[in-house]
Scaffold this motif. Structure first.
Motif, mmCIF file in Angstrom:
data_model
loop_
_atom_site.group_PDB
_atom_site.id
_atom_site.type_symbol
_atom_site.label_atom_id
_atom_site.label_comp_id
_atom_site.label_asym_id
_atom_site.label_seq_id
_atom_site.Cartn_x
_atom_site.Cartn_y
_atom_site.Cartn_z
ATOM 1 N N TYR A 11 -7.714 3.889 -15.064
ATOM 2 C CA TYR A 11 -6.303 3.669 -14.779
ATOM 3 C C TYR A 11 -5.860 2.383 -15.436
ATOM 4 O O TYR A 11 -6.656 1.513 -15.761
ATOM 5 N N LYS B 116 0.528 -7.448 -3.484
ATOM 6 C CA LYS B 116 -0.753 -7.055 -4.077
ATOM 7 C C LYS B 116 -1.676 -8.272 -4.212
ATOM 8 O O LYS B 116 -2.851 -8.202 -3.843
ATOM 9 N N LEU C 97 -5.236 -8.646 -2.372
ATOM 10 C CA LEU C 97 -6.493 -8.720 -3.125
ATOM 11 C C LEU C 97 -7.225 -10.029 -2.838
ATOM 12 O O LEU C 97 -8.452 -10.048 -2.765
ATOM 13 N N VAL D 201 -11.507 3.173 -4.220
ATOM 14 C CA VAL D 201 -11.430 2.114 -3.200
ATOM 15 C C VAL D 201 -12.548 2.308 -2.179
ATOM 16 O O VAL D 201 -13.235 1.347 -1.793
ATOM 17 N N ASP E 100 -14.015 -0.398 -5.139
ATOM 18 C CA ASP E 100 -13.233 -0.891 -6.270
ATOM 19 C C ASP E 100 -11.920 -1.517 -5.775
ATOM 20 O O ASP E 100 -10.991 -0.811 -5.384
ATOM 21 N N ARG E 101 -11.847 -2.833 -5.776
ATOM 22 C CA ARG E 101 -10.664 -3.542 -5.253
ATOM 23 C C ARG E 101 -9.449 -3.345 -6.149
ATOM 24 O O ARG E 101 -8.324 -3.266 -5.678
ATOM 25 N N GLU E 102 -9.701 -3.318 -7.464
ATOM 26 C CA GLU E 102 -8.587 -3.150 -8.399
ATOM 27 C C GLU E 102 -7.885 -1.818 -8.175
ATOM 28 O O GLU E 102 -6.671 -1.697 -8.344
ATOM 29 N N ALA E 103 -8.662 -0.795 -7.811
ATOM 30 C CA ALA E 103 -8.067 0.516 -7.524
ATOM 31 C C ALA E 103 -7.103 0.397 -6.353
ATOM 32 O O ALA E 103 -6.039 1.021 -6.336
ATOM 33 N N PHE E 104 -7.483 -0.448 -5.392
ATOM 34 C CA PHE E 104 -6.585 -0.655 -4.256
ATOM 35 C C PHE E 104 -5.311 -1.352 -4.725
ATOM 36 O O PHE E 104 -4.203 -1.013 -4.296
ATOM 37 N N GLY E 105 -5.477 -2.301 -5.638
ATOM 38 C CA GLY E 105 -4.312 -2.983 -6.210
ATOM 39 C C GLY E 105 -3.371 -1.987 -6.882
ATOM 40 O O GLY E 105 -2.146 -2.080 -6.748
ATOM 41 N N VAL F 174 -1.472 -0.175 -4.264
ATOM 42 C CA VAL F 174 -0.420 -1.041 -3.717
ATOM 43 C C VAL F 174 0.783 -1.023 -4.656
ATOM 44 O O VAL F 174 1.928 -0.894 -4.215
ATOM 45 N N GLU F 175 0.519 -1.120 -5.944
ATOM 46 C CA GLU F 175 1.622 -1.100 -6.919
ATOM 47 C C GLU F 175 2.407 0.201 -6.847
ATOM 48 O O GLU F 175 3.620 0.210 -6.947
ATOM 49 N N GLU G 179 4.178 0.213 -3.000
ATOM 50 C CA GLU G 179 4.908 -0.921 -2.408
ATOM 51 C C GLU G 179 6.416 -0.652 -2.359
ATOM 52 O O GLU G 179 7.036 -0.761 -1.293
ATOM 53 N N PHE H 28 -0.502 -1.944 4.294
ATOM 54 C CA PHE H 28 -1.558 -1.909 3.276
ATOM 55 C C PHE H 28 -2.887 -2.450 3.832
ATOM 56 O O PHE H 28 -3.953 -1.936 3.495
ATOM 57 N N TYR I 195 -6.236 -0.294 3.932
ATOM 58 C CA TYR I 195 -7.510 -0.730 3.355
ATOM 59 C C TYR I 195 -8.629 -0.646 4.406
ATOM 60 O O TYR I 195 -9.709 -0.126 4.126
#
Lengths: 250, 191
Positions: A6, A16, A20, B15, B19-24, B27-28, B31, B56, B60
């Protein structure tokens, strides 16, 4: 997963970033899978227990109306319906409905459990409860075991509940579970089958009452009588000989 | 080379695997949607940002309860619904009845995607003005259907009500919206 790439976000939102950073600093962490599985198992066990209790109560209602000969009133034609309704254990039925409603409420916690309208769910569960209750009452020795089984293997509260059905209901409003003491041409005398009771009734048997005859009756028989009562005189519209439960015999 | 966007469900699996970035990324994606849902549903702008952040956080924490065989959006909207209903409760007494008679029986109402397509543009416009004048349960159904563009089935999963009840709420919501417009002496384009 080959397509599982992605775009790395270029523009970061404040929410965000905050999230994080909280995740990185372990301020928030995921609950383990076992937590949710455990919750699901507890809910499943709870729903099973509630369903078993509701089926048991319905089964007991069937057993008790048969054991106390209340169902005999239904054999007296339309006039037997009101006394039957008066003698029906409504309180148990209300408790059963509460358990059925609780089961329905728990079911709605499961995924898709809420998709069917509540009334349809309630009716469905009620039908299942009735069918299983009838099967247990008629086709299994469960009630016999709980009633007469070894008390060491039956919880005392349940055993006491079943022993309670050995006690015939108090005569009310023209219905009486009685033992015949003498038989005349158009009358019989009977006394209440309740242990320790000495109440004597004079039962008048009208000529053309289809459901109230003395044929096949003899002294000592236990009968369910329904009629119009004035004092200790009952003008019967229904008499039904029943097999006494051991505990009734005086 | 084109980058293939992963689905929400694929991101959620990532997630779950840490994978934290996947959660980010999730969120994007959600939101703005959740902020809009909250602002429209609660008819207020205060605290929504904080509430969405809490949503969120809750998502999580509970991500491992998400079943990747299901759709992700009803799952996160469900968390948001609970948070917003709690927010409403703190402001108004009994904003949504615990027991809704409409959930008792089945209603012969079915989703018509063609009708939704026809209505979508003007309903979005209508909802923009009169929404806060109608009851919370109808307001929420209209928001989820016309603004968030969820299906009846997805809304049923968000609100935990039968699918036919979703149809009833949307129909009654539109009627209530029409009356609200009449009261405000505004022209109502909807049917």
């Amino acid at each position: 997963m080959e397509n599982n790439t992605y775009k790395k976000p270029n523009e970061k939102t404040s929410i965000k970033d905050k999230l994080l950073s909280k995740i990185s600093s372990n301020d928030i962490s995921m609950r383990p899978k076992i937590y949710f599985t455990g919750k699901l198992i507890i809910l499943g066990i709870l729903s099973f227990i509630v369903l078993v209790i509701s089926v048991f109560i319905f089964n007991f209602i069937l057993f008790s109306i048969h054991a106390q000969a209340t169902d005999a009133l239904l054999g007296f034609g339309p006039r037997g319906i009101l006394p039957f309704l008066a003698a029906f254990p409504w309180m148990l039925l209300i408790i059963d409905i509460i358990f059925i409603a609780a089961f329905q409420w728990i079911l709605r916690k499961f995924h898709h459990g809420y998709r069917k309208p509540i009334l349809i769910g309630l009716i469905g569960i009620f039908i299942v409860t009735i069918v299983v209750g009838v099967i247990i009452d008629k086709a299994t020795p469960v009630n016999d075991f709980l009633h007469h089984g070894d008390p060491r293997f039956v919880p005392s509260q349940i055993h006491d509940l079943y022993l309670g059905t050995d006690r015939p209901p108090r005569p009310t409003g023209g219905t009486c579970l009685c033992i015949i003491t003498s038989i005349g041409t158009s009358t019989i005398t009977a006394e209440n089958a309740l242990l320790g009771s000495t109440t004597q009734f004079l039962i008048i048997i009208p000529l053309h009452e289809r459901h109230a005859t003395t044929s096949s009756l003899s002294v000592g028989d236990t009968v369910m009588i329904a009629g119009d009562q004035q004092g200790n005189i009952i003008r019967a519209f229904g008499i039904h000989k029943i097999e006494p439960v051991s505990g009734w015999i005086k | 080379m084109d980058i293939i966007e992963p689905t929400d469900e694929q991101l959620a699996i990532s997630v779950q695997n840490g994978d934290r970035e996947a959660f980010g990324a999730l969120v994007e994606r959600y939101e703005a949607k959740l902020l809009r849902y909250g602002k429209k549903f609660l008819s207020t702008h205060e605290d929504i940002q904080d509430m969405v952040q809490d949503i969120f956080i809750s998502a999580y924490k509970n991500i491992k309860s998400f079943d990747p065989k299901q759709k992700f959006s009803p799952w996160i909207y469900r968390i948001a619904h609970n948070a917003f209903v709690n927010g409403l409760r703190s402001k108004i007494r009994n904003p949504l009845l615990l027991f809704d008679l409409d959930t008792l029986v089945s209603h012969p109402i079915y989703e018509d995607p063609a009708e939704k397509e026809r209505e979508l543009a003007y309903m979005k416009k209508m909802i923009d003005v009169g929404l806060e004048k109608i009851s919370a349960k109808y307001r929420e159904a209209l928001i989820l259907y016309y603004l968030e563009e969820l299906s009846y089935q997805e809304i049923a999963d968000v609100l935990h009500i039968p699918t036919s009840t979703v149809g009833v709420r949307i129909r009654r919501g539109k009627e209530a919206l029409r009356k609200a417009y009449k009261k405000l002496n505004l022209h109502y384009d909807g049917k």
